[in-house]
Design a protein around this motif. Structure first.
Motif, short mmCIF file in Angstrom:
data_model
loop_
_atom_site.label_atom_id
_atom_site.label_comp_id
_atom_site.label_asym_id
_atom_site.label_seq_id
_atom_site.Cartn_x
_atom_site.Cartn_y
_atom_site.Cartn_z
N ARG A 152 65.71 -51.31 -11.51
CA ARG A 152 65.54 -52.78 -11.42
C ARG A 152 67.06 -53.27 -11.24
O ARG A 152 67.42 -54.06 -10.32
N GLY A 153 68.30 -52.67 -11.80
CA GLY A 153 69.53 -53.00 -11.51
C GLY A 153 69.86 -52.60 -10.29
O GLY A 153 70.58 -53.34 -9.48
N ILE A 154 69.61 -51.44 -9.76
CA ILE A 154 69.87 -51.02 -8.38
C ILE A 154 69.12 -52.06 -7.30
O ILE A 154 69.95 -52.28 -6.32
N PHE A 155 68.18 -52.44 -7.35
CA PHE A 155 67.30 -53.38 -6.42
C PHE A 155 68.24 -54.54 -6.50
O PHE A 155 68.65 -55.12 -5.67
N GLU A 156 68.44 -55.12 -7.61
CA GLU A 156 69.24 -56.42 -7.77
C GLU A 156 70.39 -56.46 -7.00
O GLU A 156 71.06 -57.28 -6.57
N SER A 157 71.31 -55.28 -7.55
CA SER A 157 72.69 -55.16 -6.95
C SER A 157 72.62 -54.98 -5.45
O SER A 157 73.62 -55.48 -4.86
N ASN A 158 71.51 -54.53 -4.83
CA ASN A 158 71.29 -54.66 -3.65
C ASN A 158 70.76 -55.77 -2.82
O ASN A 158 70.74 -55.81 -1.83
N GLY A 159 70.50 -56.72 -3.69
CA GLY A 159 70.13 -58.17 -3.22
C GLY A 159 68.75 -58.12 -2.83
O GLY A 159 68.15 -58.88 -2.09
N ILE A 160 67.76 -57.06 -3.41
CA ILE A 160 66.47 -57.03 -3.11
C ILE A 160 65.82 -57.79 -4.17
O ILE A 160 65.53 -57.36 -5.60
N MET A 161 65.29 -59.24 -3.84
CA MET A 161 64.92 -60.13 -4.97
C MET A 161 63.62 -60.60 -4.48
O MET A 161 63.15 -60.89 -3.55
N ALA A 162 62.72 -60.52 -5.53
CA ALA A 162 61.27 -61.19 -5.44
C ALA A 162 61.26 -62.45 -6.18
O ALA A 162 62.56 -62.97 -6.61
#
Length: 372
Positions: A152-162
């Motif tokens: 989750r942290g990696i997705f959010e740090s890469n700006g991948i947001m739902a």
């Protein structure tokens, strides 16, 4: 009026073995459940329960623009034909291309990140492309489930947001199916280590084979190394060489691995990355100590020194030390690890609780009332 849920996945076995409780709950609550899959290994079982299965070709490995564009087209056609009320997607390509199709047609969808895949490790232009695709496809996702906090942290740090993010403890484990088994008392006094998974580099197979060689040199016939799975890369010749030397035994893939877990002294998972290891959850539920990489997706399940042992990933020496430490544990200490593992998954990884999390989000999105 009956609601329809469409599931987009890349493996019938993965869906049936790890998410079947959710499918059954949807059916119980009056949903028509349609499943899109590229294989038919567990189609008969899924259809017997009341699901309808449709075939969709997916190339699971790599990025092929022609094939991937065809997949988007197939998903759009499927969505227009089925007109689902909600779509659930699992794994990378269904998440990206199924998410894109749902977004373009305005259909509510829930996606689950079951692991990052090798692209996030290798970096480079491919990672930039994957991140860009995820960003676009998941931006309108009504709820994005993660199986561990690091992913989750990696997705959010890469700006991948739902629209909403939820973290759950993997797919959970069916505590009734994977029942506790008394620790094996082998009359030959051999310690049996077992690996379950694809035979490939990213699963730590190189380190596992190296450890098998070193431990056999030290303990001889008092230690046994085996693996259950199928060859995902060019390891077959190497495995056969180790088998001829009596260092390793390859067991053909089986639909039911519980009997093999029951007979093992410890389950070994030397993987480089995981979403949340189903193998470790099932082994712990059975009451077997687990020896695993100290990574997200493993360290949540294995409590070092209590339910098993952790070692550094990609490090054969660290794995060898952990296995050697286990060899020197008493029978009582091993049994206690197994009992502690069962208690740990009962508290944190009950699949029924994971199913309730999904049903809660489906209820919220569709504004229905469920009893869960």
């Amino acid at each position: 009026m009956m609601k329809k849920a469409l599931i987009l996945g890349n493996s019938s076995s993965g869906l049936y073995d790890f998410r079947n409780e959710l499918l059954k709950k949807l059916l119980e609550d009056g949903f028509e459940v349609v499943i899109s899959l590229p294989d038919d290994a567990k189609n008969e079982e899924l259809e017997e329960e009341g699901c309808r299965v449709v075939h969709t070709d997916i190339n699971r490995r790599g990025v092929n623009p022609v094939q991937d564009m065809a997949l988007i087209k197939d998903y759009k056609s499927l969505l227009k034909r089925e007109k689902p009320d909600i779509v659930l997607t699992y794994t990378i390509k269904p998440n990206i291309y199924g998410g894109y199709a749902c977004r373009s047609l305005g259909i509510p969808y829930i996606s689950t990140v079951t692991g990052l895949g090798s692209s996030f490790e290798r970096g480079g232009m491919l990672l930039k492309l994957i991140v860009s695709m995820y960003r676009f496809s998941l931006k309108k996702c009504d709820c994005l489930f993660f199986q561990n906090a690091e992913n989750r942290g990696i997705f959010e740090s890469n700006g991948i947001m739902a629209k909403k993010h939820v973290t759950v403890n993997g797919s959970g484990v069916n505590l009734k199916k994977h029942s506790f088994e008394e620790y094996p008392g082998h009359s030959d006094d051999v310690t049996r280590f077992l690996y379950i998974g694809r035979i490939m580099k990213e699963k730590g197979v190189d380190e596992y084979l190296q450890a098998a060689k070193v431990l056999h040199e030290k303990y001889g016939d008092k230690v046994s190394f085996a693996g259950i799975g199928y060859f995902d890369e060019d390891y077959e010749d190497r495995i056969k060489e180790f088998e001829k030397k009596g260092i390793f035994k390859m067991i053909p893939f089986s639909k039911d691995i519980h009997p093999y877990i029951r007979e093992a002294d410890a389950i070994v998972n030397p993987s480089y990355h995981e979403g949340m290891s189903n193998v470790l959850m099932e082994a712990s539920a059975t009451g077997r100590p687990c020896i695993a990489s100290n990574i997200s997706g493993c360290k949540e399940i294995v409590v070092d020194g209590s339910t098993g042992l952790l070692f550094e990933p990609r490090d054969a020496e660290s794995l060898i030390n952990a296995l050697d430490k286990f060899m020197n544990l008493t029978a009582g200490q091993r049994k206690d690890m197994g009992k502690n593992g069962r208690a740990h998954v009962e508290e944190h990884f009950d699949r029924q609780k994971i199913t309730e999390n999904y049903m809660r989000e489906i209820r919220r999105i569709l504004s229905l009332t469920y009893v869960v």
